[in-house]
Design an enzyme around this catalytic site. Structure first.
Site, PDB file in Angstrom:
ATOM      1  N   HIS A  10       0.803  -1.218   0.000  1.00 16.07           N
ATOM      2  CA  HIS A  10       0.000   0.000   0.000  1.00 16.07           C
ATOM      3  C   HIS A  10       0.837   1.270   0.000  1.00 16.07           C
ATOM      4  CE1 HIS A  10      -3.267  -2.751   0.943  1.00 16.07           C
ATOM      5  NE2 HIS A  10      -4.063  -1.804   0.495  1.00 16.07           N
ATOM      6  N   GLY A  11       2.023   1.215   0.529  1.00 19.47           N
ATOM      7  CA  GLY A  11       2.814   2.436   0.532  1.00 19.47           C
ATOM      8  C   GLY A  11       4.148   2.271   1.193  1.00 19.47           C
TER       9      GLY A  11
END
Lengths: 306, 479
Positions: free
Chosen positions: B326-327
């Site tokens: 996700h990041g």
């Protein structure tokens, strides 16, 4: 495929029709009620064509405040003049919006002798007010208003129009409440530095940006030119605040001086004129007592001088 | 190009008309047209990064062809490795380079050494995590001989770049989507109308729910130290709905748009907030990613058919990697880790596959026990989302400690009438439709034309009146 396209086209026609019908119905429902400058934050709900006023106030909440509830009557009585107030508070309107309102009212053949432009320094440093999408949410839907606005160069134009039109179907439109009267009658108990600083943070959302200041000054210059074309005299006043000067005060004042040299405008700096908290309901908005005091001791002599 | 923009409102009908009326005679030309449309859609954001999609597509197309020809296990592995390195290399460079550099630098600083490191100023290409995973699934499936490699470069490029799901999923498998590019498409009225309904619901979730929660969430998370715990609790709940509305909204618009072009994409969200435990939540949340990690990471690691220790390891690996996907921030890793911790008791008690049906099936209301289960699962996922939303781990912990302070019982300092009314409506409709693929799939009402139209018009009216049409990006564009 034909059936699908037929249905899509049908929805594309029927939905906007239904939407516009509902908007017009709800707009006219409120528009047909009795409003005046004192009990609504709207400008179009009470102003009619072919009218003459001695004074018109422009600006943000510090201007609008002069007409909220009994304040308008107080001022008219002390000054012995008819007053129109197109100022707009609640973080909805910047100098662009104010210029547009003035343009619209002139187009409706409204004559104004003197315009008091309440030049609060935060207004000159605010671009967010020029981009606000809810500027016209208090106004009823009028075709001439929309058509003039479509011809005007404005930031966030279509977003603002969409918000203006769709707001007619929101519960707030039907409630149409003015500024709370009890707030105007309340008094500030003490000067709270933390609250003042918090207020500065809220008022200067774009900071003290000189480019924004210059852009806004340009718009105000256009406002002066429009006023002069329509034979209205324009006077700038820097409103009082319990803390005195706002950040950016000196720049605002020097802009007023410059305009005074270039045009027939006058200016008055009242920022330090009232320092007693009892005349305010917060640190920079006069309460009803404050409006009375300010009108009697400052605005009255201003009009005598002019 | 954003789905909630004027540009897309013009782009979609234009592409639709050209697709069905101009380029419909020849499948190859129709696919070629889809590639052009998809590249225009992507280039609207930044045309320079089209080269990455072309690079990734080319590598995997060629690797696929080689895998089809090659029988030597070593050489096949080498080809697969090429695809993995190319795709994950892109991802590592554009998404994670600075994160790794910063983390190394911080680790050295922690032990008293100061090193100066070069950081790159890189823009994260939109959708890179999505299309690299999609194209990787192709090479892996070809490697596993689950899929025949395609010889049609046009179909393959169209599969990788298919604009409805290019930038934020669902992450399609080649086994589901690629073959659809080989078949001539016939316009299907029911599929298209259902697609329109799904787009409408997606827009509702994004523009009405997510974008109305966003300003409050941003304010509360930015100034959490000035608000009482009660307001922070509201902020956390609103964020849970914001991210769900945002991402499920995008997925619904993507799936609905694909239906207009005769394609069927996988369901990405299945009403996750009506889950009775965390395992069920993860079977219903971002399904295309969860199943991707299940099939290509979890199962190759042994999945659940291994010793308990390894099962636990596998659960942590899959959740942490999923968080990291996700990041490039420790907050996402923490979010994944917390979810693994939530999952652990279910695994140990062998209760992770207990709730596989729909909650309160054939009933209007849940039982009290089901309601408590759903509320507790929602509470757990909301708490984990605090890490997802926070700027740093320390911010997340501070947020949570402020939240659970004595001020939790103070009056909240936010006005929520609009948000609460809209959320209630949203939750009620989703609850009533929880057995359908999307909330506007009105199978039982199909014969009541007027009722259907009243529903469409009401949703559209709410959309236009309460929707926030400021051009807000979808959260998952950043991933």
């Amino acid at each position: 495929m034909k059936k699908f396209i037929y249905k899509i086209l049908l929805i594309s026609i029927l939905f906007p029709l239904l939407f516009v019908l509902l908007v017009l119905l709800s707009s006219s429902y409120i528009d047909n009620k009795e409003f005046n400058n004192a009990n609504t934050e709207s400008n179009l709900l009470f102003i009619q064509s072919d009218m003459s006023y001695d004074i018109a106030f422009m600006g943000i909440s510090h201007a609008r405040n002069f007409s909220r509830y009994g304040n308008k009557l107080i001022m008219e009585k002390i000054l012995g003049k008819s007053i129109l107030n197109i100022g707009k508070g609640n973080g909805k309107c910047g100098v662009d919006g104010q210029l547009f309102y003035l343009k619209y009212f002139y187009s409706k053949n409204i004559n104004i002798d003197t315009i008091i432009y309440v030049l609060s320094p935060p207004l000159l440093y605010a671009d967010y007010l020029n981009r606000a999408s809810n500027t016209f949410n208090d106004e009823p839907v009028r075709w001439d208003f929309i058509s003039l606005y479509l011809k005007t160069i404005s930031k966030n134009k279509y977003q603002r129009l969409l918000s203006y039109i769709s707001s007619k179907l929101k519960p707030g439109w039907f409630l149409q409440y003015g500024f709370p009267e009890e707030r105007l009658k309340s008094k500030l108990n003490k000067i709270d530095t933390a609250a003042i600083n918090e207020g500065f943070n809220l008022a200067y959302l774009d900071g003290l940006n000189e480019n924004i200041f210059d852009d806004n000054c340009e718009t105000i210059e256009k406002t002066i030119q429009l006023a002069e074309q329509n034979n209205s005299k324009l006077i700038f006043i820097i409103p009082p605040a319990v803390f005195g000067k706002w950040p950016g005060h000196d720049r605002t004042l020097s802009f007023c001086k410059k305009m005074n040299e270039l045009y027939t405008t006058d200016y008055y700096d009242f920022s330090e004129s009232i320092k007693q908290p009892k005349f305010y309901f917060d640190h920079h908005h006069l309460n009803s007592e404050g409006v009375k005091y300010f009108t009697k001791h400052y605005l009255f002599s201003l009009f005598e001088a002019n | 190009m954003l789905f909630n923009s004027i540009e897309f409102a013009i782009f979609l009908p234009l592409v639709f008309v050209l697709y069905w009326f101009v380029v419909n005679k020849n499948l190859k030309i129709q696919n070629l047209f889809l590639i052009i449309a998809s590249y225009v859609f992507y280039a609207w954001w930044d045309w320079r990064f089209l080269s990455l999609i072309i690079f990734s597509s080319s590598v995997d197309f060629l690797v696929g062809l080689q895998l089809g020809k090659e029988n030597s296990p070593q050489r096949r592995k080498l080809f697969l490795l090429t695809s993995i390195i190319a795709n994950l290399g892109l991802l590592a460079f554009f998404k994670y380079f600075n994160f790794f550099v910063n983390s190394f630098s911080e680790a050295f600083t922690f032990f008293g050494f100061h090193i100066s490191v070069a950081r790159l100023s890189i823009i994260l290409p939109v959708g890179i995590s999505f299309y690299t995973f999609q194209t990787l699934s192709y090479t892996i499936d070809v490697y596993r001989r689950k899929l025949e490699p395609t010889k049609s470069i046009v179909s393959f490029f169209a599969f990788v770049s298919f604009f409805p799901q290019l930038v934020a999923g669902p992450i399609e498998r080649a086994t589901n989507l690629l073959h659809q590019f080989f078949k001539p498409r016939r316009f299907n009225y029911s599929q298209a109308t259902d697609g329109m309904r799904q787009i409408l619901w997606g827009l509702f979730a994004k523009v009405v729910i997510a974008d109305n929660c966003a300003p409050l969430v941003n304010d509360i998370f930015s100034n959490y130290d000035t608000y009482p715990g009660s307001t922070l609790a509201i902020g956390a709940v609103l964020f849970a709905f914001q991210i769900y509305g945002d991402f499920s909204g995008y997925s619904n618009i993507a799936i609905g748009t694909a239906k207009l072009f005769g394609f069927s994409l996988m369901q990405n969200f299945a009403y996750p907030y009506f889950s009775r435990d965390i395992a069920e939540f993860w079977r219903r949340w971002h399904i295309s990613l969860s199943t991707w990690f299940r099939d290509y990471v979890y199962i190759p690691l042994g999945g659940s058919r291994t010793s308990l220790e390894k099962q636990i390891r596998n659960v942590f690996v899959i959740f942490v990697v999923s968080g990291f996907w996700h990041g490039a921030n420790w907050t996402f890793i923490a979010w994944g880790f917390i979810n693994a911790v939530y999952f652990l008791p279910l695994l140990l008690l062998k209760r992770n596959r207990r709730n596989t049906n729909i909650v309160a099936e054939n009933r209007l209301f849940p039982s009290i026990y089901e309601f408590i289960q759903m509320s507790f699962t929602f509470f757990l996922s909301t708490l984990a989302f605090v890490f997802f939303r926070s700027e740093s781990i320390s911010d997340a912990f501070s947020f949570i400690s402020h939240l659970f302070s004595s001020s939790l019982f103070d009056l909240p300092q936010v006005r929520l009438t609009k948000q609460i009314s809209l959320l209630l409506l949203f939750v009620i409709i989703e609850w009533l439709q929880r057995d359908k693929k999307h909330a506007l799939e009105f199978k039982s009402l199909l014969n009541h034309r007027y009722l259907r139209w009243v529903i469409y018009f009401s949703v559209m009216l709410i959309l236009f009146v309460f929707g926030n049409f400021n051009k807000t990006e979808f959260i998952y564009f950043a991933f």
